[in-house]
Write an enzyme that holds these catalytic residues in place. Sequence first.
Site, PDB file in Angstrom:
ATOM      1  N   THR A   1      -2.453   3.598   4.831  1.00 19.19           N
ATOM      2  CA  THR A   1      -4.085   2.667   3.741  1.00 19.19           C
ATOM      3  C   THR A   1      -2.798   0.993   4.494  1.00 19.19           C
ATOM      4  O   THR A   1      -1.729   0.896   4.929  1.00 19.19           O
ATOM      5  CB  THR A   1      -2.890   2.781   2.987  1.00 19.19           C
ATOM      6  OG1 THR A   1      -1.690   2.577   2.465  1.00 19.19           O
ATOM      7  CG2 THR A   1      -3.729   3.982   1.761  1.00 19.19           C
TER       8      THR A   1
ATOM      9  N   THR B   1      -2.124  -1.465   3.074  1.00 11.87           N
ATOM     10  CA  THR B   1      -1.019  -2.714   3.358  1.00 11.87           C
ATOM     11  C   THR B   1       0.204  -2.110   3.736  1.00 11.87           C
ATOM     12  O   THR B   1       1.082  -2.514   3.926  1.00 11.87           O
ATOM     13  CB  THR B   1      -0.890  -3.272   1.574  1.00 11.87           C
ATOM     14  OG1 THR B   1      -2.328  -4.045   0.930  1.00 11.87           O
ATOM     15  CG2 THR B   1       0.186  -3.890   1.566  1.00 11.87           C
ATOM     16  N   CYS B   2      -0.091  -0.879   2.977  1.00 16.27           N
ATOM     17  CA  CYS B   2       1.548   0.137   3.426  1.00 16.27           C
ATOM     18  C   CYS B   2       1.438  -0.265   4.681  1.00 16.27           C
ATOM     19  O   CYS B   2       3.375  -0.120   4.953  1.00 16.27           O
ATOM     20  CB  CYS B   2       1.114   1.473   2.802  1.00 16.27           C
ATOM     21  SG  CYS B   2       0.969   2.052   0.921  1.00 16.27           S
ATOM     22  N   SER B   3       0.670   0.295   5.492  1.00 14.06           N
ATOM     23  CA  SER B   3       0.968   0.296   6.953  1.00 14.06           C
ATOM     24  C   SER B   3       0.990  -1.164   7.612  1.00 14.06           C
ATOM     25  O   SER B   3       1.689  -1.511   9.185  1.00 14.06           O
ATOM     26  CB  SER B   3      -0.046   0.723   7.649  1.00 14.06           C
ATOM     27  OG  SER B   3      -0.156   2.348   7.597  1.00 14.06           O
TER      28      SER B   3
END
Length: 198
Positions: free
Chosen positions: A74, A76-78
């Site tokens: 996803t 923001t996570c990546s």
Amino acid sequence: MVETISVKRSWNKYDDNTQELPEIVPNVVFKTRVRDDEMTLLKHPNPYRWEDKTSFDYFAKKRVVLFSLPGAFTPTCSTYQLPGFEENFKAFKELGIDDILCISVNDAFVMNCWAKQQKIKKVKMIPDGSAKFTHKMKMSVAKDNLGFGERSWRYACIVENGKILKWFIEPGMEDNAGEDPYGETSPENILNWLKENG
């Protein structure tokens, strides 16, 4: 000193769902996939095997940063969170952190592929495919509005030998949240806390 904190889950306006968060990480078995040296030597096309890991394996006799996020791959996570922890690994080590653990409600195949895609070498990836750990941490939320189903709210902890010393939780925790706030759980914020509090 162990921090006691409560979270009010706001999706049910008719019921006060304030609940204390755990002070010790729950005991859970994680289904992981690890590289098998023998299979690698035999040039097996998929040289991995199943291996059960427990909370003890990840948390016993260590001081770690644990962070959880809504899902592998996803945005923001990546883009920020996972690579930020990887890039700052040395800084965390200098402040007494032994390991950095990333957990998500995804299976081992997804977590391994995400780590490979992100070139992760230092952060340890933990699959919580059935959300057992997430449930016991009281961080489970529905994300049906995005087609994700059950996932984890974004949070992080400082954990020492299984004891949760400090929580970092993004604001607005609720089912089917329209926003995905990010700031409290950033590596920069946690590093600043460690510098100020040791």
